[in-house]
Design a protein around this motif. Sequence first.
Motif, PDB file in Angstrom:
ATOM      1  N   LYS A 161     -13.095   3.894  -1.609  1.00  0.00           N
ATOM      2  CA  LYS A 161     -14.358   3.586  -0.943  1.00  0.00           C
ATOM      3  C   LYS A 161     -14.221   2.405   0.027  1.00  0.00           C
ATOM      4  O   LYS A 161     -14.877   2.380   1.067  1.00  0.00           O
ATOM      5  CB  LYS A 161     -15.443   3.298  -1.986  1.00  0.00           C
ATOM      6  CG  LYS A 161     -15.831   4.516  -2.827  1.00  0.00           C
ATOM      7  CD  LYS A 161     -16.413   5.628  -1.983  1.00  0.00           C
ATOM      8  CE  LYS A 161     -16.981   6.755  -2.822  1.00  0.00           C
ATOM      9  NZ  LYS A 161     -17.604   7.837  -2.022  1.00  0.00           N
ATOM     10  N   ALA A 162     -13.355   1.442  -0.323  1.00  0.00           N
ATOM     11  CA  ALA A 162     -13.097   0.344   0.615  1.00  0.00           C
ATOM     12  C   ALA A 162     -12.397   0.868   1.860  1.00  0.00           C
ATOM     13  O   ALA A 162     -12.689   0.443   2.988  1.00  0.00           O
ATOM     14  CB  ALA A 162     -12.256  -0.737  -0.060  1.00  0.00           C
ATOM     15  N   GLY A 163     -11.459   1.790   1.651  1.00  0.00           N
ATOM     16  CA  GLY A 163     -10.803   2.427   2.795  1.00  0.00           C
ATOM     17  C   GLY A 163     -11.783   3.200   3.644  1.00  0.00           C
ATOM     18  O   GLY A 163     -11.719   3.181   4.885  1.00  0.00           O
ATOM     19  N   MET A 164     -12.718   3.843   2.991  1.00  0.00           N
ATOM     20  CA  MET A 164     -13.754   4.588   3.703  1.00  0.00           C
ATOM     21  C   MET A 164     -14.624   3.650   4.529  1.00  0.00           C
ATOM     22  O   MET A 164     -14.946   3.922   5.697  1.00  0.00           O
ATOM     23  CB  MET A 164     -14.603   5.343   2.677  1.00  0.00           C
ATOM     24  CG  MET A 164     -15.622   6.288   3.235  1.00  0.00           C
ATOM     25  SD  MET A 164     -16.434   7.145   1.852  1.00  0.00           S
ATOM     26  CE  MET A 164     -17.627   8.128   2.765  1.00  0.00           C
ATOM     27  N   ARG A 165     -15.003   2.514   3.943  1.00  0.00           N
ATOM     28  CA  ARG A 165     -15.807   1.533   4.671  1.00  0.00           C
ATOM     29  C   ARG A 165     -15.066   1.023   5.915  1.00  0.00           C
ATOM     30  O   ARG A 165     -15.633   0.937   7.004  1.00  0.00           O
ATOM     31  CB  ARG A 165     -16.165   0.360   3.748  1.00  0.00           C
ATOM     32  CG  ARG A 165     -16.918  -0.772   4.449  1.00  0.00           C
ATOM     33  CD  ARG A 165     -17.201  -1.910   3.481  1.00  0.00           C
ATOM     34  NE  ARG A 165     -18.240  -1.530   2.549  1.00  0.00           N
ATOM     35  CZ  ARG A 165     -19.551  -1.679   2.777  1.00  0.00           C
ATOM     36  NH1 ARG A 165     -19.966  -2.197   3.922  1.00  0.00           N
ATOM     37  NH2 ARG A 165     -20.435  -1.323   1.878  1.00  0.00           N
ATOM     38  N   TYR A 166     -13.783   0.680   5.747  1.00  0.00           N
ATOM     39  CA  TYR A 166     -12.990   0.178   6.871  1.00  0.00           C
ATOM     40  C   TYR A 166     -12.872   1.256   7.953  1.00  0.00           C
ATOM     41  O   TYR A 166     -13.018   0.979   9.153  1.00  0.00           O
ATOM     42  CB  TYR A 166     -11.599  -0.231   6.380  1.00  0.00           C
ATOM     43  CG  TYR A 166     -10.785  -0.992   7.394  1.00  0.00           C
ATOM     44  CD1 TYR A 166     -10.688  -2.385   7.342  1.00  0.00           C
ATOM     45  CD2 TYR A 166     -10.116  -0.326   8.423  1.00  0.00           C
ATOM     46  CE1 TYR A 166      -9.950  -3.085   8.284  1.00  0.00           C
ATOM     47  CE2 TYR A 166      -9.388  -1.019   9.365  1.00  0.00           C
ATOM     48  CZ  TYR A 166      -9.296  -2.392   9.290  1.00  0.00           C
ATOM     49  OH  TYR A 166      -8.575  -3.086  10.221  1.00  0.00           O
TER      50      TYR A 166
END
Length: 266
Positions: A161-166
Amino acid sequence: MTRKAAKPPLEQQVIWLIGASSGIGEALVHQLADRCLQLVISARNEDKLDQLSCKYQRISSIVADVTDLASMQQAARYIEDGFGRIDTVIINAGTCEYVDVQAFDSALFQRVLDTNLMGTVHSIEVALPLLRNSQRGYLVGVASSVTYLALPRAQAYGASKAGMRYLLESMRADLASEQIDVSVVSPGFVKTPLTDRNDFPMPMRISADEAAVAIVKGLQGRPWDIHFPKRFTRLMQWLAALPACARLAISRKTSTNSVKEASDER
C-alpha cells in the motif's frame, strides 16, 4: 497556461470500479449505480458481479483479474467498445496477509504485492488511454491509512500500500499537465470480509457503507488524500509525525513478538 477543464459531475461520468464484488467495492456499487452516467464493475467473482448488475439499469459488468494483464486489457477493450472513454477509474481490488517474522515467507509477499501493487500497475496501464479520452480524467486508488505508520505484522500489506501511494503520487505529478486528477484513498479499519479475519482490536472501525459514502463525497472534490474516519486517520497522521524512536516504541507495544518477549522475561 492551459485552462483546466471543469470537473464533470458524477451524473455525466463513465466510471470503472475495479474490485467491486465485496466489502468497500460492493458498497461503492450501491452508492454510485444511480448517480453516474454508466458504472462498469469488474472483479474475479462472476456470480457476485451478475447479482449486483441485475439490481441497477446503468451497470455493466466484466470478469477481470488485476494480477493478469491480459484479463485487464480485455476489460479495457470492452469499455472502449461500449463507451469510448473512462471519466473515473477506482482501483479497489486488494488483499491482505499478515507476516510471522519467525517464519518469514517471501511467497506471502509475492501474493500480496501481485494483487495490491502490480494489480494497480496493470489497472493504470489499461485505463490510461481511456482516461485520456475524457474531458478531465480521474485516477483513484484505494490504499490504506497503514501507510502513515509502520505496524507489526503488516510488512507485506503495508509495503504494497505504501508502494501504491508513492506510485499514485508520482502519477499525480506526471498527469497534471494532461488534466488527469489523481487521488489516494486511505481508509482506517472498515468492516469487510477481509477484516473479519483479523485477530486483533480494530479501533474506530466503520461499516463498508460508511466508507463508501466518504469515498463518494471525496470523489466530488478530487483531493489528493481521501482519508476516513477522520478521528482515526488524523491520529495516525499525528503519530507518523513523531520522531522515529517514538514511532518504534508505539509499534513495539502492539507487536506480538514484544508480548512474547515480555512473557519470556517473567
